[in-house]
Design a protein around this motif. Sequence first.
Motif, PDB file in Angstrom:
ATOM      1  N   ASP A   7       0.205  -9.675   8.849  1.00  0.00           N
ATOM      2  CA  ASP A   7      -0.107  -8.261   8.652  1.00  0.00           C
ATOM      3  C   ASP A   7       1.083  -7.427   9.134  1.00  0.00           C
ATOM      4  O   ASP A   7       1.397  -7.414  10.329  1.00  0.00           O
ATOM      5  N   SER A   9       1.363  -4.096   8.509  1.00  0.00           N
ATOM      6  CA  SER A   9       0.991  -2.690   8.352  1.00  0.00           C
ATOM      7  C   SER A   9       1.643  -1.800   9.398  1.00  0.00           C
ATOM      8  O   SER A   9       1.885  -0.607   9.159  1.00  0.00           O
ATOM      9  N   ASP A  10       1.905  -2.361  10.584  1.00  0.00           N
ATOM     10  CA  ASP A  10       2.496  -1.573  11.671  1.00  0.00           C
ATOM     11  C   ASP A  10       4.012  -1.707  11.745  1.00  0.00           C
ATOM     12  O   ASP A  10       4.637  -1.138  12.647  1.00  0.00           O
ATOM     13  N   GLN A  13       8.982   0.871   8.263  1.00  0.00           N
ATOM     14  CA  GLN A  13       9.656   0.794   6.968  1.00  0.00           C
ATOM     15  C   GLN A  13      11.012   1.471   7.068  1.00  0.00           C
ATOM     16  O   GLN A  13      11.144   2.568   7.606  1.00  0.00           O
ATOM     17  N   CYS A  27      11.952  -3.755   6.398  1.00  0.00           N
ATOM     18  CA  CYS A  27      11.137  -3.239   7.492  1.00  0.00           C
ATOM     19  C   CYS A  27      11.461  -4.027   8.754  1.00  0.00           C
ATOM     20  O   CYS A  27      12.141  -5.056   8.705  1.00  0.00           O
ATOM     21  N   SER A  39       6.181  -6.867  -2.514  1.00  0.00           N
ATOM     22  CA  SER A  39       4.783  -6.705  -2.900  1.00  0.00           C
ATOM     23  C   SER A  39       4.533  -7.325  -4.266  1.00  0.00           C
ATOM     24  O   SER A  39       5.444  -7.406  -5.105  1.00  0.00           O
ATOM     25  N   ARG A  80       0.825  -9.078   4.173  1.00  0.00           N
ATOM     26  CA  ARG A  80       0.001  -7.998   3.648  1.00  0.00           C
ATOM     27  C   ARG A  80       0.389  -6.706   4.347  1.00  0.00           C
ATOM     28  O   ARG A  80       0.497  -6.653   5.571  1.00  0.00           O
ATOM     29  N   ASP A  81       0.627  -5.671   3.567  1.00  0.00           N
ATOM     30  CA  ASP A  81       0.866  -4.327   4.097  1.00  0.00           C
ATOM     31  C   ASP A  81      -0.327  -3.476   3.700  1.00  0.00           C
ATOM     32  O   ASP A  81      -0.445  -3.057   2.554  1.00  0.00           O
ATOM     33  N   LYS A  82      -1.230  -3.286   4.661  1.00  0.00           N
ATOM     34  CA  LYS A  82      -2.517  -2.635   4.386  1.00  0.00           C
ATOM     35  C   LYS A  82      -3.225  -3.427   3.287  1.00  0.00           C
ATOM     36  O   LYS A  82      -3.554  -4.580   3.477  1.00  0.00           O
ATOM     37  N   SER A  83      -3.422  -2.828   2.106  1.00  0.00           N
ATOM     38  CA  SER A  83      -4.144  -3.560   1.050  1.00  0.00           C
ATOM     39  C   SER A  83      -3.207  -4.294   0.106  1.00  0.00           C
ATOM     40  O   SER A  83      -3.656  -5.063  -0.750  1.00  0.00           O
ATOM     41  N   ARG A  85      -0.711  -7.046  -1.135  1.00  0.00           N
ATOM     42  CA  ARG A  85      -0.290  -8.414  -0.863  1.00  0.00           C
ATOM     43  C   ARG A  85       1.173  -8.601  -1.203  1.00  0.00           C
ATOM     44  O   ARG A  85       1.732  -7.881  -2.012  1.00  0.00           O
TER      45      ARG A  85
END
Length: 327
Positions: A7, A9-10, A13, A27, A39, A80-83, A85
């Motif tokens: 994950d 997400s945090d 970027q 990132c 992605s 995965r970045d939030k939703s 893939r």
Amino acid sequence: MNYEIFDISDFKQEEFEPLGTKAKYWCSDPLGNHYLFKSIETYDSTNSIVLRDGEDWSEKISCELAKKLLIPCADYELARDKSARGVITRNFISSDNAYLVTGNEILTNYSAPINTEVQKKSEKQNIMHVYIILRRIIRNKPLGFNSLPSIKSAADYFTGYLMLDALLSNQDRHSENWGLIVTGKGRFHLAPTFDHAAGLGRNESDETKENRLTSQDRGQHVSNYVQRAKSFFYLKDKRLRTLKAFEYFGILNPRAAISWLTQLNALTTDIMQAIIEPVPAEIMSDVSKKFALEMLCCNKSNMMNLLPFFKENLDPSFRKRQIKTYE
């Protein structure tokens, strides 16, 4: 145990990567480690999201196969970045003074005139130009990788890249998907192989895969399906299939081809299955796993059948005659 889906997400970027058509960006994690996130989502001309389902698991499986074969490759992990893939990979250029030059720039600067239209579909990447550049310009093997028996130079290692493409039925080795690394001292080294998401039938529906796996029509079998895979390499105006591209490099470079096939022969069905199986069921169905394994088995068999032919090409006079048949 399944492959981990990281994950990010945090992650912070930093900048978008301009190469290619997919949504990807650099990132960094909280420790400052830099990654490229690719992605499976991209955008069409109307800015609508297009889902390229399977590009994440195809990239991960390809990476693990390459490592098992001792082929230098970018190291990919599912992410995965939030939703969204995708996959992440660490920057394979470790030195601040080194940089990547992609094949399209190399071909423009060092080869005879070729079709350089912007659209990849129109690109004509002459396989003999690439071989000459590997022999005379790049020359050095990927940084940080030890030589293998009869595999020491850039051309020797690139032969392995083409074997990997043929194994995966990877149809996306265009001129932005290979390159060289220039070191701080100005030395040229072949870059590790990267971007293999366009293989293993990832673009086919599960229904199509099931039909091919169970059909009584031999024309629908996976063994026929894999033979249609086309490379981005040309001889004159003829686009070569992935198996033919590897065969041609094997004629030019038989010792390296034989050595790579020795590596491939040790890649058993059980090993390939053990690489595929840990992909989480949430992103890769059972039928996709069966189909990918069958593709690998068929492609491996087709390449191993070339071994006696490559051994004959160890004779320079025989090799010269074979090269002429392609001219």
